[in-house]
Design an enzyme around this catalytic site. Structure first.
Site, PDB file in Angstrom:
ATOM      1  CB  CYS A  27      -0.952  -0.019   1.190  1.00 12.75           C
ATOM      2  SG  CYS A  27      -0.137  -0.127   2.795  1.00 12.75           S
ATOM      3  CG  HIS A 544      31.596 -21.766  36.496  1.00 14.83           C
ATOM      4  ND1 HIS A 544      30.431 -22.419  36.190  1.00 14.83           N
ATOM      5  CD2 HIS A 544      32.587 -22.704  36.428  1.00 14.83           C
ATOM      6  CE1 HIS A 544      30.692 -23.699  35.945  1.00 14.83           C
ATOM      7  NE2 HIS A 544      32.001 -23.894  36.088  1.00 14.83           N
TER       8      HIS A 544
END
Length: 609
Positions: A27, A544
């Site tokens: 459009c 870790h």
């Protein structure tokens, strides 16, 4: 210079690839994809593509908001797809079953959206001619005026044929046969015969002027599509080329004249009658309320559902009383808010976006304003809705009428020219001014720049019962974004006991680990799930990622640094695939441990839990 080709490739990839595309249209501001599997769209990636303002799944389509460059982007996408779209389009059965209203909206939009440019062009031409005649610059009796007026009238007069084309395209039937069938309805001799009164198989044929009608043509082509399907299936191949069109035309036109045409005509008249009833009984309130909710309707694409009504109204009564006046108030309110924000904001990016979007909205294109400014800030949306309500109330009270189906804006104000009522244009100009000034002033008073956003890894206020990032790391940047929890709550006895050292745990919400402070990398685990850092202040830290993730043997981890690298605060150290780690059944909690103490410093090794 925008790289449309590159963006087109990224858009196709983000919506699930070319094989996921069943149909593509555009459009004035959006690429509208009909997809086989709507769930395959990666909206986050799609919205990040350069040139894409926003994306939404609405009306049974994936709507990608581009703005003023939509034509160029559409061409680039089509060029990228090439013949692939034809192959994809042949398979019209989506993997994910759509709801009935999504199918209906997709059908309506596919038929009516392509009509708008022709109808708008013709309507604006006629309104310009009326304006010229009102100022006395050209006589409406002159041959030049009459000829130009014929040009403007043609799209609306032959609207059934235009509808036949778009409907046939949507239903994937022979377009020329569909046009030929509908052309019989508007044939001058047919119109004359209907006016005199004729019968078909001794049955009376209702006198209906099919020129400018929409719904009879749609029903006609729908019936023809069924005829074509079954005739093609059962017709001998040797005569199919003429037999299918012959029988289709010979049957469809009579059925339309006797049944479908009157039904479509009645529906169209009733459609317009309902809107007129609402307008006559609720008056300006209906216009004001529609203008108020238009930002939300446009954002979701639901405003396209108004096009059938507007087209029907134009074809039946020659004007439109609700949608166009409400759109004027909304469009100009979007513009005024953007210009006000451009003055009020201190953010250079917002200012540039607001200026560009404000200009587009001033000319009737509101998507850049909606997706770039309005929907991202409640104060901006509030300003638009208040101004739209007031502007809509005014144009509703004065009974503003539109005469061309085009987005109201500065360049298209002539759509409100009414030769029989010169004040109609004056009312439009006043409504324009009210909406622009009020929205501008409201935005100046209501707008506030958002506080400086907190970066993803910036230290945020934490639970006072938990150790702070500054205390553990000596830095001011959180190693990984997420929710902090007490170290003794993690599902690992070694870390939870504190034997490794004091620390904190974070349940991550992304897959990036960064340095909390400047320093030097002293260890990278072979499996890349853990990293050691010595900060410039002497702290030794261990990061870790996950519990028992050493068992993944480096899978889903990618270290960005190596031992002895100098790093800055906030520098990425490690990337990990959070989703894959969770899918593999591992707890992704990140432990941040201060291992500076001599007795624990040596715990930094390559075989971490």
């Amino acid at each position: 210079m925008k790289d449309y080709a590159k963006s087109a490739k990224a858009i196709i990839q983000a919506i699930g690839g070319e094989k996921n595309i069943a149909r593509l249209i555009h459009c004035s501001t959006r690429l509208r994809f009909t997809l086989k599997d709507p769930d395959a769209v990666d909206f986050k990636t799609l919205k990040a593509v350069p040139g894409v303002i926003g994306a939404v799944n609405a009306a049974g389509q994936c709507q990608v908001v581009i703005g003023n460059d939509v034509v160029e982007m559409y061409d680039a996408v089509m060029a990228e797809l090439g013949d692939a779209l034809d192959g994809a389009a042949a398979d019209t059965t989506p993997k994910a079953k759509q709801k009935w209203y999504q199918v209906l909206l997709d059908f309506i939009i596919a038929i009516f959206q392509p009509l708008v440019p022709a109808i708008a062009g013709g309507g604006i031409l006629k309104s310009l001619l009326m304006l010229v005649a009102m100022f006395g610059w050209m006589s409406d009796k002159s041959s030049t005026y009459q000829l130009l007026n014929f040009i403007g009238t043609a799209p609306l007069y032959f609207l059934p044929i235009l509808v036949a084309i778009t409907t046939a395209q949507k239903l994937r039937v022979n377009i020329l046969v569909a046009v030929s069938i509908v052309s019989a309805l508007v044939l001058p001799d047919m119109t004359a015969a209907l006016g005199k009164g004729i019968t078909l198989f001794s049955l009376p044929v209702q006198n209906i002027t099919y020129a400018s009608q929409v719904f009879p043509a749609i029903l006609c082509v729908l019936f023809y599509s069924v005829m074509e399907k079954y005739l093609t299936k059962y017709s001998p191949k040797a005569i199919r080329i003429f037999f299918v069109p012959l029988v289709s035309m010979a049957v469809t036109v009579p059925v339309t004249l006797l049944l479908l045409g009157p039904a479509g005509y009645t529906f169209g008249q009733g459609f317009s009658a309902v809107i007129l009833f609402l307008f006559n009984h609720f008056g300006w309130i209906a216009t004001a309320l529609l203008a108020t909710v238009l930002p939300l309707m446009v954002a979701t694409g639901m405003h396209k559902a108004m096009i059938p009504y507007a087209v029907s109204s134009m074809s039946s009564i020659g004007k439109e009383l609700l949608y166009l006046p409400a759109s004027l108030a909304h469009n100009i309110s979007e513009s005024g808010v953007c210009f006000g924000i451009a003055i009020r904001t201190k953010d250079k990016t917002i200012r540039a976006t607001a200026i560009s979007a404000g200009i587009s909205a001033l000319f009737g294109i509101t998507e850049p304003a909606l997706y770039g400014i309005t929907l991202q800030n409640k104060r901006a949306l509030t300003s638009v809705m208040i101004s739209s309500f007031v502007g809509g109330a005014f144009v509703g009270i004065v009974g503003l009428q539109g005469f061309a189906l085009v987005g109201p804006g500065l360049a298209s104000l002539t759509l409100f020219v009414d030769k029989a009522n010169p004040m109609n244009l004056i009312y439009a100009l006043i409504g324009f001014g009210i909406s622009l000034v009020l929205s501008f002033v409201l935005s100046l008073f209501l707008w506030q720049d958002a506080p400086a956003p907190q970066t993803e890894n910036e230290v945020a206020p934490a639970d006072p019962t938990l150790p702070s990032v500054e205390t553990i790391t000596g830095g001011t940047v959180t190693p990984v974004a997420g929710e902090q929890v007490a170290l003794d709550q993690v599902n690992d006895d070694i870390f939870a006991s504190g034997v490794m050292g004091e620390g904190l745990a974070i349940i991550p919400n992304n897959g990036e680990l960064v340095a909390p402070a400047p320093g030097k990398i002293i260890m990278v685990a072979d499996t890349e799930h853990a990293i050691g850092l010595r900060t410039n202040t002497g702290k030794e830290l261990m990061f870790h990622v996950g519990i028992d993730t050493v068992k993944l043997q480096g899978q889903y981890f990618h270290a960005l640094v190596k031992e002895d690298d100098a790093v800055k605060a906030g520098q990425p150290l490690l990337e990990f695939d959070l989703d894959r780690i969770i899918e593999a059944g591992y707890d992704p909690t990140v432990m941040v441990i201060d291992t500076t103490q001599p007795e624990t410093a040596h715990a930094l090794g390559t075989n971490m839990a």
